[in-house]
Design a protein around this motif. Structure first.
Motif, PDB file in Angstrom:
ATOM      1  N   TYR A 201     -27.591 -11.975 -19.618  1.00  0.00           N
ATOM      2  CA  TYR A 201     -27.526 -11.882 -18.154  1.00  0.00           C
ATOM      3  C   TYR A 201     -27.848 -13.242 -17.537  1.00  0.00           C
ATOM      4  CZ  TYR A 201     -28.847 -10.800 -13.345  1.00  0.00           C
ATOM      5  OH  TYR A 201     -28.938 -10.807 -11.973  1.00  0.00           O
ATOM      6  N   ASP A 202     -28.943 -13.814 -17.963  1.00  0.00           N
ATOM      7  CA  ASP A 202     -29.424 -15.105 -17.464  1.00  0.00           C
ATOM      8  C   ASP A 202     -28.366 -16.192 -17.679  1.00  0.00           C
ATOM      9  OD1 ASP A 202     -30.971 -17.235 -16.639  1.00  0.00           O
ATOM     10  OD2 ASP A 202     -32.498 -17.037 -18.198  1.00  0.00           O
ATOM     11  N   THR A 204     -25.053 -15.904 -18.528  1.00  0.00           N
ATOM     12  CA  THR A 204     -23.773 -15.627 -17.850  1.00  0.00           C
ATOM     13  C   THR A 204     -23.872 -15.992 -16.373  1.00  0.00           C
ATOM     14  OG1 THR A 204     -23.270 -13.802 -19.364  1.00  0.00           O
ATOM     15  CG2 THR A 204     -22.094 -13.831 -17.271  1.00  0.00           C
ATOM     16  N   LYS A 205     -24.962 -15.585 -15.752  1.00  0.00           N
ATOM     17  CA  LYS A 205     -25.149 -15.836 -14.327  1.00  0.00           C
ATOM     18  C   LYS A 205     -25.158 -17.328 -14.016  1.00  0.00           C
ATOM     19  CE  LYS A 205     -28.739 -15.383 -10.853  1.00  0.00           C
ATOM     20  NZ  LYS A 205     -30.102 -14.917 -10.567  1.00  0.00           N
ATOM     21  N   HIS A 206     -25.928 -18.106 -14.801  1.00  0.00           N
ATOM     22  CA  HIS A 206     -26.018 -19.538 -14.514  1.00  0.00           C
ATOM     23  C   HIS A 206     -24.756 -20.300 -14.938  1.00  0.00           C
ATOM     24  CE1 HIS A 206     -29.997 -19.737 -12.821  1.00  0.00           C
ATOM     25  NE2 HIS A 206     -30.443 -18.923 -13.761  1.00  0.00           N
ATOM     26  N   LEU A 209     -22.513 -19.747 -11.972  1.00  0.00           N
ATOM     27  CA  LEU A 209     -22.992 -20.567 -10.851  1.00  0.00           C
ATOM     28  C   LEU A 209     -22.678 -22.041 -11.074  1.00  0.00           C
ATOM     29  CD1 LEU A 209     -26.503 -18.971 -10.117  1.00  0.00           C
ATOM     30  CD2 LEU A 209     -24.535 -19.009  -8.560  1.00  0.00           C
ATOM     31  N   GLU A 216     -24.714 -16.989  -5.553  1.00  0.00           N
ATOM     32  CA  GLU A 216     -25.827 -16.055  -5.762  1.00  0.00           C
ATOM     33  C   GLU A 216     -25.646 -14.850  -4.850  1.00  0.00           C
ATOM     34  OE1 GLU A 216     -28.953 -15.331  -8.078  1.00  0.00           O
ATOM     35  OE2 GLU A 216     -28.714 -17.490  -7.770  1.00  0.00           O
ATOM     36  N   LEU A 220     -22.235 -11.353  -8.113  1.00  0.00           N
ATOM     37  CA  LEU A 220     -22.629 -12.126  -9.288  1.00  0.00           C
ATOM     38  C   LEU A 220     -23.585 -11.324 -10.165  1.00  0.00           C
ATOM     39  CD1 LEU A 220     -22.758 -14.774 -10.923  1.00  0.00           C
ATOM     40  CD2 LEU A 220     -24.607 -15.512  -9.407  1.00  0.00           C
ATOM     41  N   PHE A 221     -24.541 -10.628  -9.547  1.00  0.00           N
ATOM     42  CA  PHE A 221     -25.483  -9.818 -10.316  1.00  0.00           C
ATOM     43  C   PHE A 221     -24.735  -8.735 -11.112  1.00  0.00           C
ATOM     44  CE2 PHE A 221     -28.654 -10.521  -6.585  1.00  0.00           C
ATOM     45  CZ  PHE A 221     -28.844 -11.830  -6.989  1.00  0.00           C
ATOM     46  N   CYS A 222     -23.737  -8.095 -10.471  1.00  0.00           N
ATOM     47  CA  CYS A 222     -22.972  -7.027 -11.126  1.00  0.00           C
ATOM     48  C   CYS A 222     -22.190  -7.549 -12.325  1.00  0.00           C
ATOM     49  CB  CYS A 222     -22.003  -6.381 -10.132  1.00  0.00           C
ATOM     50  SG  CYS A 222     -22.781  -5.202  -9.019  1.00  0.00           S
ATOM     51  N   SER A 224     -22.632 -10.305 -14.104  1.00  0.00           N
ATOM     52  CA  SER A 224     -23.550 -10.764 -15.159  1.00  0.00           C
ATOM     53  C   SER A 224     -24.163  -9.582 -15.906  1.00  0.00           C
ATOM     54  CB  SER A 224     -24.663 -11.624 -14.547  1.00  0.00           C
ATOM     55  OG  SER A 224     -24.129 -12.704 -13.828  1.00  0.00           O
ATOM     56  N   GLU A 303     -33.663  -8.318  -8.751  1.00  0.00           N
ATOM     57  CA  GLU A 303     -33.287  -9.495  -7.947  1.00  0.00           C
ATOM     58  C   GLU A 303     -33.503  -9.237  -6.458  1.00  0.00           C
ATOM     59  OE1 GLU A 303     -32.607 -12.362  -9.221  1.00  0.00           O
ATOM     60  OE2 GLU A 303     -31.106 -12.310 -10.814  1.00  0.00           O
TER      61      GLU A 303
END
Length: 314
Positions: A201-202, A204-206, A209, A216, A220-222, A224, A303
């Motif tokens: 998760y961490d 993929t998200k970064h 980004l 953000e 994006l949360f979904c 990731s 988050e």
């Protein structure tokens, strides 16, 4: 002094938010967890050893039909068996594993969340997961045993009347070791799960980004969380099957040499011989469908709660 107090408050807040988000996710996904456990135990160690027979003669024939079968046999309450120990488990195990992830990364020298090497995230996740599960194994054991119990014939008493009766009965009949039965595969699964779920998760998200593909926020949360859910389910399914079977096996008043499984390796070999590789991926779909929404709900709430109290995003 003010800086130290602020740091302490952030750590406390992180653990509280971790527990809150994981408990919410557990309540939402408990029915899927029940279906997964039943499918993992279905046709356990069939004598024929033929994968085709194992598939054809299942009682819970897939995720959808399995859920319908449980609802018909036991009512909607059947899909919420084990929800209370599941909440206890998340409040202890998941509070520690998610809450400790960032401090573990910092101990490994990860000061820039956007450019932290993947290996540091994996080590931080595996360590926090192993610590959390080693403490919370009894709650996981009780959850599995309550969820595994099918509809009983008339006049037959359930294995345990309630969550607290289960804790008491296991303590009196199997001792402290009984409450920690399956700690080996449980800790392995937790280390693998946390090392795959939170870092994926961490990372993929970064990665998204840094590439400028998204900003953000909720979408994006979904994305990731969906990626993290699939990776986690694929990696952890075999260990999850072994953990479920060892925790559920009857050992009351039986000498150790009569146990169905002596240890994790014995369970792995017997499952492979009897059911083939498929046996290790029984319940994969509900496992994925549980971990996926569980991951999404956990991180969305985590988050959002961080944003509400002014903490930086993960």
């Amino acid at each position: 002094m003010g800086g130290e107090e602020k740091t302490l408050n952030e750590h406390v807040a992180r653990y509280v938010l971790s527990g809150t988000s994981c408990v919410c996710a557990a309540i939402v996904t408990n029915p899927i967890d029940v279906i997964k456990v039943r499918m993992q135990l279905d046709n356990e160690l069939r004598e024929s050893g033929k994968v085709v027979s194992v598939l054809r003669e299942r009682y819970y024939r897939g995720f959808v039909r399995g859920s319908v079968t449980i609802a018909k046999d036991e009512g909607i309450r059947g899909l919420y068996k084990g929800v209370f120990p599941s909440i206890l488990r998340e409040a202890s195990y998941s509070t520690i594993r998610l809450g400790s992830y960032e401090p573990m990364k910092e101990l490994l020298g990860a000061t820039d969340p956007a450019h932290t090497p993947l290996w540091k995230k994996i080590i931080a996740g595996a360590t926090s997961g192993a610590i959390g599960s080693s403490i919370a194994t009894p709650t996981d054991l009780v959850k599995v045993r309550l969820q595994a119990e099918k509809r009983l014939p008339p006049g037959v008493q359930p294995r345990y009347r309630s969550t607290f009766h289960a804790f008491s009965e296991i303590w009196h009949t199997e001792g402290l070791r009984g409450l920690y039965r399956g700690i080996g595969p449980t800790v392995k699964r937790a280390a693998i799960l946390t090392a795959s779920q939170i870092p994926s998760y961490d990372h993929t998200k970064h990665a998204i980004l840094n590439a400028g593909l998204m900003e953000e926020g909720f979408p994006l949360f979904c994305v990731s969380a969906m990626v993290a859910g699939f990776i986690t389910a694929f990696v952890t399914s075999p260990v999850d099957v072994i953990k479920t079977r060892i925790m559920n096996q009857a050992s009351k008043h039986l000498p150790r040499d009569q146990w169905l499984y002596r240890n994790s390796l014995d369970c792995l070999l017997k499952t492979m011989r009897s059911e083939g590789l498929f046996g290790l991926y029984k319940g994969f779909i509900p496992n994925w469908m549980r971990i996926g929404p569980h991951t999404i709900v956990t991180f969305l709430i985590f988050e959002e709660l961080r944003r509400l109290i002014g903490m930086k995003a993960l």
